[in-house]
Design an enzyme around this catalytic site. Structure first.
Site, PDB file in Angstrom:
ATOM      1  CG  ASP A   1      -1.740   4.597   2.802  1.00 62.25           C
ATOM      2  OD1 ASP A   1      -2.375   4.056   1.892  1.00 62.25           O
ATOM      3  OD2 ASP A   1      -1.591   4.092   3.927  1.00 62.25           O
TER       4      ASP A   1
ATOM      5  CD  GLU B   1      -2.875   0.951   2.470  1.00 69.44           C
ATOM      6  OE1 GLU B   1      -3.498   1.946   2.870  1.00 69.44           O
ATOM      7  OE2 GLU B   1      -2.999  -0.188   2.992  1.00 69.44           O
TER       8      GLU B   1
ATOM      9  CD  GLU C   1      -4.567   6.885   5.528  1.00 68.85           C
ATOM     10  OE1 GLU C   1      -5.296   5.897   5.366  1.00 68.85           O
ATOM     11  OE2 GLU C   1      -3.921   7.098   6.580  1.00 68.85           O
TER      12      GLU C   1
ATOM     13  CG  HIS D   1      -0.859   9.414   7.804  1.00 72.43           C
ATOM     14  ND1 HIS D   1      -0.366   9.279   9.076  1.00 72.43           N
ATOM     15  CD2 HIS D   1      -0.851   8.162   7.266  1.00 72.43           C
ATOM     16  CE1 HIS D   1      -0.077   8.011   9.316  1.00 72.43           C
ATOM     17  NE2 HIS D   1      -0.361   7.318   8.233  1.00 72.43           N
ATOM     18  CB  THR D   2       3.072  10.048   3.252  1.00 68.64           C
ATOM     19  OG1 THR D   2       4.228  10.271   4.065  1.00 68.64           O
ATOM     20  CG2 THR D   2       2.590  11.376   2.677  1.00 68.64           C
ATOM     21  CG  ASN D   3       2.543   4.169   6.521  1.00 66.38           C
ATOM     22  OD1 ASN D   3       3.718   3.853   6.415  1.00 66.38           O
ATOM     23  ND2 ASN D   3       1.764   3.678   7.482  1.00 66.38           N
TER      24      ASN D   3
ATOM     25  CG  HIS E   1     -11.013   5.368  16.292  1.00 74.75           C
ATOM     26  ND1 HIS E   1     -11.698   5.463  15.103  1.00 74.75           N
ATOM     27  CD2 HIS E   1     -10.006   4.474  16.078  1.00 74.75           C
ATOM     28  CE1 HIS E   1     -11.145   4.658  14.215  1.00 74.75           C
ATOM     29  NE2 HIS E   1     -10.125   4.057  14.774  1.00 74.75           N
TER      30      HIS E   1
ATOM     31  CG  ASP F   1       4.696  -0.075  11.930  1.00 73.25           C
ATOM     32  OD1 ASP F   1       3.629   0.488  12.243  1.00 73.25           O
ATOM     33  OD2 ASP F   1       4.959  -1.244  12.217  1.00 73.25           O
ATOM     34  CE  LYS F   2       8.417   0.133   5.310  1.00 69.50           C
ATOM     35  NZ  LYS F   2       7.203  -0.685   5.604  1.00 69.50           N
TER      36      LYS F   2
ATOM     37  NE  ARG G   1       5.905   3.729  15.265  1.00 63.00           N
ATOM     38  CZ  ARG G   1       5.416   4.047  14.063  1.00 63.00           C
ATOM     39  NH1 ARG G   1       5.494   5.296  13.628  1.00 63.00           N
ATOM     40  NH2 ARG G   1       4.833   3.136  13.319  1.00 63.00           N
TER      41      ARG G   1
END
Length: 281
Positions: free
Chosen positions: A104, A102, A106, A119-121, A195, A129-130, A271
């Site tokens: 992304d 995927e 977002e 938001h990129t991933n 959420h 988790d990137k 993290r």
């Protein structure tokens, strides 16, 4: 589906025998509104403008008719204005299955007067988790802006209005998986995620403002279509296939990340207390 791979006879011959390279220029022809029960709408006969809406009952979304193994996908978007807290507007590539790939874009909504978070991933084999997140240098709700994903065998480049903001390189040589085997379909959606989407879920969706609506136009794909278990995608078939960032492009990434990045997984020591992922080094 309209080819833009060239107009000369010689190039046409190359196109026919070497690569299936397409531009998807019509929402009518090239995508399917696959959920939302009427909340997704195409607004013109040419299929250039589409809207997705969200209310308390449901969001909506569309998907490309074709799957691609590598490509360049772009669209112009105008996001939900006003209080958009708890909403997520997307444009992304994704393969099916439980070990999916995927890529992304977002857009996480916010309360009035506060910026969207882009938001990129990148997911490979079901693992993400990137994350890298940005605040944009403009109001994405006032006008249309262009968002582009370039995915080739060596890298993934995220651009906003032709400004590269992120490059994810193929680092398989050091054991980092890269999406290169699974064909992906293009998706876009508008959905509710109160959420987590806005300030970690502290700001909830104000349903009195519904329906929330985002607009997409000039959806455009140049890519290698996956069909019958294979993709006709040879080397050097199109500029995007070998595209990389020159010095100017790398400087623009640095500019965007220095001035507008608000989260980078590569610097999140809480993290990753034992050290950041190898791809970051």
């Amino acid at each position: 589906m309209i080819s833009s791979c060239g107009t000369t006879f010689a190039f046409l011959v190359l196109f026919l025998f070497a690569v299936q390279c397409v531009y998807a220029g019509s929402f009518h022809k090239d995508v399917k509104i696959h959920w939302g029960d009427g909340r997704g709408k195409i607004h013109d006969n040419e299929g250039k403008l589409l809207s997705l809406s969200l209310d308390k009952s449901s969001g909506s979304g569309f998907q490309s008719n074709d799957e691609f193994l590598y490509g360049k996908a772009e669209v112009q978007m105008k996001l939900v204005p006003g209080n958009s807290a708890g909403t997520v507007t997307t444009f992304y590539l994704k393969s099916p299955g439980t070990t999916w790939d995927e890529i992304d874009f977002e857009f996480l909504g916010n309360i009035s007067g506060h910026p969207y978070t882009l938001h990129t991933n990148v997911y490979t084999k079901g693992s993400g988790d990137k994350e890298q997140q940005f605040h944009l240098w403009f109001d994405p709700t006032r006008e249309f802006h262009t968002y582009c994903i370039t995915w080739n065998p060596e890298r993934i480049i995220f651009t906003v209005d032709n400004v590269p903001i992120r490059e994810f390189k193929n680092s398989e040589s050091i054991g980092i998986p890269f999406p290169k085997i699974q064909p992906m379909r293009l998706y876009a959606s508008l959905w509710e995620a109160e959420h987590w989407a806005t300030r970690g879920g502290l700001e909830k969706t104000d349903w009195s403002k519904a329906p929330f609506t985002a607009f997409y136009r000039n959806y455009n794909v140049e890519g290698c279509v996956w069909a019958n278990g294979k993709s006709s995608c040879p080397a050097n078939n199109s500029p995007w296939y070998t595209q990389k960032l020159d010095q100017r492009g790398m400087n623009r990434v640095k500019w965007a990340q220095r001035n507008y990045m608000v989260y980078n997984y590569c610097t999140d020591k809480k993290r990753f207390p034992k050290g950041v992922p190898a791809v970051c080094t």
